[in-house]
Enzyme design. Structure first.
Site, PDB file in Angstrom:
ATOM      1  N   CYS A   1       4.441  -6.677  -9.201  1.00  0.00           N
ATOM      2  CA  CYS A   1       5.596  -7.012  -8.350  1.00  0.00           C
ATOM      3  C   CYS A   1       6.384  -8.192  -8.890  1.00  0.00           C
ATOM      4  CB  CYS A   1       5.138  -7.412  -6.955  1.00  0.00           C
ATOM      5  SG  CYS A   1       4.267  -6.141  -6.085  1.00  0.00           S
TER       6      CYS A   1
ATOM      7  N   ARG B   1      12.290   2.764  -1.261  1.00  0.00           N
ATOM      8  CA  ARG B   1      11.252   1.782  -0.931  1.00  0.00           C
ATOM      9  C   ARG B   1      11.839   0.379  -0.922  1.00  0.00           C
ATOM     10  NH1 ARG B   1       6.760  -1.346  -2.667  1.00  0.00           N
ATOM     11  NH2 ARG B   1       4.919  -0.707  -1.521  1.00  0.00           N
TER      12      ARG B   1
HETATM   13  P1  XMP Z   1      -1.858  -4.158  -7.097  1.00  0.00           P
HETATM   14  O1  XMP Z   1      -1.975  -5.664  -7.091  1.00  0.00           O
HETATM   15  O2  XMP Z   1      -3.085  -3.493  -6.610  1.00  0.00           O
HETATM   16  O3  XMP Z   1      -0.713  -3.848  -6.026  1.00  0.00           O
HETATM   17  O4  XMP Z   1      -1.389  -3.688  -8.421  1.00  0.00           O
HETATM   18  C1  XMP Z   1      -0.335  -2.557  -5.646  1.00  0.00           C
HETATM   19  C2  XMP Z   1       0.693  -2.640  -4.542  1.00  0.00           C
HETATM   20  O5  XMP Z   1       1.904  -3.267  -5.000  1.00  0.00           O
HETATM   21  C3  XMP Z   1       3.019  -2.776  -4.269  1.00  0.00           C
HETATM   22  N1  XMP Z   1       4.028  -2.356  -5.236  1.00  0.00           N
HETATM   23  C4  XMP Z   1       5.088  -3.102  -5.577  1.00  0.00           C
HETATM   24  N2  XMP Z   1       5.562  -4.253  -5.076  1.00  0.00           N
HETATM   25  N3  XMP Z   1       7.326  -4.197  -6.654  1.00  0.00           N
HETATM   26  C5  XMP Z   1       6.706  -4.810  -5.604  1.00  0.00           C
HETATM   27  O6  XMP Z   1       7.180  -5.849  -5.135  1.00  0.00           O
HETATM   28  C6  XMP Z   1       6.892  -3.028  -7.201  1.00  0.00           C
HETATM   29  O7  XMP Z   1       7.493  -2.503  -8.145  1.00  0.00           O
HETATM   30  C7  XMP Z   1       5.742  -2.446  -6.622  1.00  0.00           C
HETATM   31  N4  XMP Z   1       5.089  -1.288  -6.863  1.00  0.00           N
HETATM   32  C8  XMP Z   1       4.040  -1.265  -6.001  1.00  0.00           C
HETATM   33  C9  XMP Z   1       2.509  -1.637  -3.409  1.00  0.00           C
HETATM   34  O8  XMP Z   1       2.374  -2.138  -2.091  1.00  0.00           O
HETATM   35  C10 XMP Z   1       1.185  -1.285  -4.063  1.00  0.00           C
HETATM   36  O9  XMP Z   1       0.271  -0.678  -3.181  1.00  0.00           O
END
Ligand code: XMP
Length: 488
Positions: A313, A409
């Protein structure tokens, strides 16, 4: 509140917001051994032997990973960066992966050719197919055994020339699994069609399904013995997408947005609850008590927590918004407990120790992206870079992913042309088969429960103490003053 909770309250409610690396679980009096603890949780009627969900991301959860995590006792959330039909097909694949009884078996008419049967069995990866008249009356069954010695010239002949018809073993509709096992053994057959009083095919029980039940005793199963599965929907095509997913047999729908404390998510929750009351609805993501209250009031059965915590993120950098994850979980779970709504901690979990901490902060389940992206079952190719194996992992808000269908999203509006990315694209270490990795992750959770003296997740939530640590404490937590040669 218990004494432990007051202590944790003091640690976590200070003016500074904290995340996983800011705290440690304090080892406590323990009468439990890791292998004895119970890791089960419940999300609005869905019981999971293992409190883990896989993230709805296009480099994490498609049907292979959803099948693997459900077999291990968790549940997968199929991503939505694909057409409605393709996502519904993914749900169908998980639902067909194993069953107590297959209630709508794939069948063929007597006019079908051997060629048709071969193509069908290949497409659905099945080893046999019942043959039924147009009214559903069972007339035979064609299995791999029947076609093993057929020559290529025979492939345009009707299946009736090869199927088993006389002496076909069937059982009456309503036969239970134990009775079916006895019949399958007695006749040394692998497939048992169930028929009603008129001879209409009503179900199919297979040896393969029975073996899978024995092999995966912790699997998350629905009432028909099929694997549980969840899937993501957005706020722009909620109705159409949910309709198709529900028709394919979905158990849990996740309204997948970066900011869930919004009109769009409230309306989506209401719409789904009004039209598909049997579906468990997860709303999110939020990070505040108000966010939880709003979504609970709209009817969300479960609420997902985390903004900007994910390893891929950049929301906090791009938008300056977010909340460190331990504080977010703590604040949201206090509200969730008051309202009777379970909370999923989503994002930022990169070790099994982080999972333990998320439960101590109050979570009912955790969602994993990064930790699972490297397994064989995750989509994406293996890459060999400088002698090490990697798999692609990218944020759903990265430029690459947002060219797909999940751009809402982030509320960017795909037609606006230029996306503002809130995620990055990269790769994570190859992690081998899912079953092995799950063993490591669950082993870590069990070990943490052992140190905390927690026999179950409720103990972890209510009787375990956290301590805040300094940068020096964090340094001490990792291997130090050594050149690491092996990190496992
Ligand atoms: P981890 O830390 O397990 O997190 O890799 C997965 C979660 O991150 C969110 N997610 C995002 N959040 N930009 C964001 O701000 C993104 O591009 C993004 N893609 C996923 C999502 O909640 C996921 O479950």
């Amino acid at each position: 509140m218990t004494y432990r909770e007051v202590m944790n309250d003091e640690v976590l409610s200070g003016s500074e917001a904290l995340t996983f690396d800011d705290v440690l679980v304090v080892p406590g009096w323990s009468e439990v051994l890791p292998h004895e603890v119970n890791t089960a949780t419940e999300l609005a009627g869905i019981r999971l032997a293992v409190p883990l969900l896989s993230a709805a991301m296009d480099t994490v959860t498609e049907s292979p990973l959803a099948i693997a995590i459900a077999r291990a006792g968790g549940i997968g959330v199929l991503h939505r960066n694909l057409s409605i039909d393709a996502q519904a097909e993914e749900v169908d694949r998980v639902k067909r992966a194993q069953a107590g009884m297959i209630s709508s078996p794939i069948s063929l008419p007597p006019t079908a050719t051997l060629d048709d049967a071969e193509a069908l069995m290949h497409r659905h990866k099945i080893s046999g197919v019942p043959i039924c008249e147009a009214d559903g009356r069972l007339v035979g069954i064609l299995t791999n055994r029947d076609v093993r010695f057929c020559t290529s010239e025979q492939y345009n002949r009707p299946v009736t020339d090869f199927m088993t018809a006389s002496g076909l073993v069937t059982a009456p509709e309503g036969t239970n699994l134990e009775e079916a096992v006895a019949i399958l053994h007695q006749h040394r057959i692998e497939k048992l069609p169930l028929v009603d009083g008129d001879g209409i095919l009503r179900g199919l029980i297979t040896v393969k399904d029975i073996d899978k039940r024995i092999e995966h005793p912790n699997a998350s199963l629905d009432d028909d013995g099929r694997l549980r599965v969840a899937a993501a929907v957005g706020v722009t095509d909620t109705e159409e997408r949910t309709a198709a997913l529900a028709a394919a047999g979905l158990d849990m729908v996740v309204i997948d947005t970066a900011h869930g404390h919004t009109r769009g998510v409230v309306d989506a929750v209401r719409l789904i609850k009004a039209n598909w009351p049997h579906l468990v609805v997860v709303g999110g993501n939020v990070v505040t008590r108000e966010g939880v209250e709003t979504l609970a009031e709209a009817g969300a059965d479960v609420i997902k927590v985390g903004v900007g915590a994910g390893s891929i993120c950049t929301t906090r950098i791009v938008a300056g918004a977010g909340m460190p994850q331990m504080t977010a979980i703590h604040e949201c779970t206090i509200a969730g407990r008051e309202l009777g709504v379970p909370i999923i901690a989503d994002g930022g979990i990169v070790t099994s120790g982080d999972i333990v901490k998320a439960f101590v902060a109050g979570a009912d389940a955790v969602m994993l992206g990064n930790l699972l992206a490297g397994v064989d079952e995750a989509p994406g190719d293996l890459e060999l870079v400088e002698g090490a194996m990697w798999k692609t992992y990218r944020g759903m808000g990265s430029s690459g992913a947002m060219r797909g269908r999940a751009s809402d999203r982030y509320g960017t509006g795909q037609s606006a042309g230029k996306h503002v990315a809130e995620g990055v694209e990269g790769r994570v270490r190859y992690a081998g088969p899912m079953a092995e990795l799950m063993g490591q992750i669950i082993g870590g959770l069990r070990s943490g429960m052992g140190y905390a003296g927690a026999a179950n997740l409720d103990d972890l939530r209510h009787r375990t103490r956290l301590v805040r640590i300094t940068g020096a404490g964090l340094r001490e937590s990792h291997p130090h003053d050594i050149t690491v040669l092996r990190d496992e």
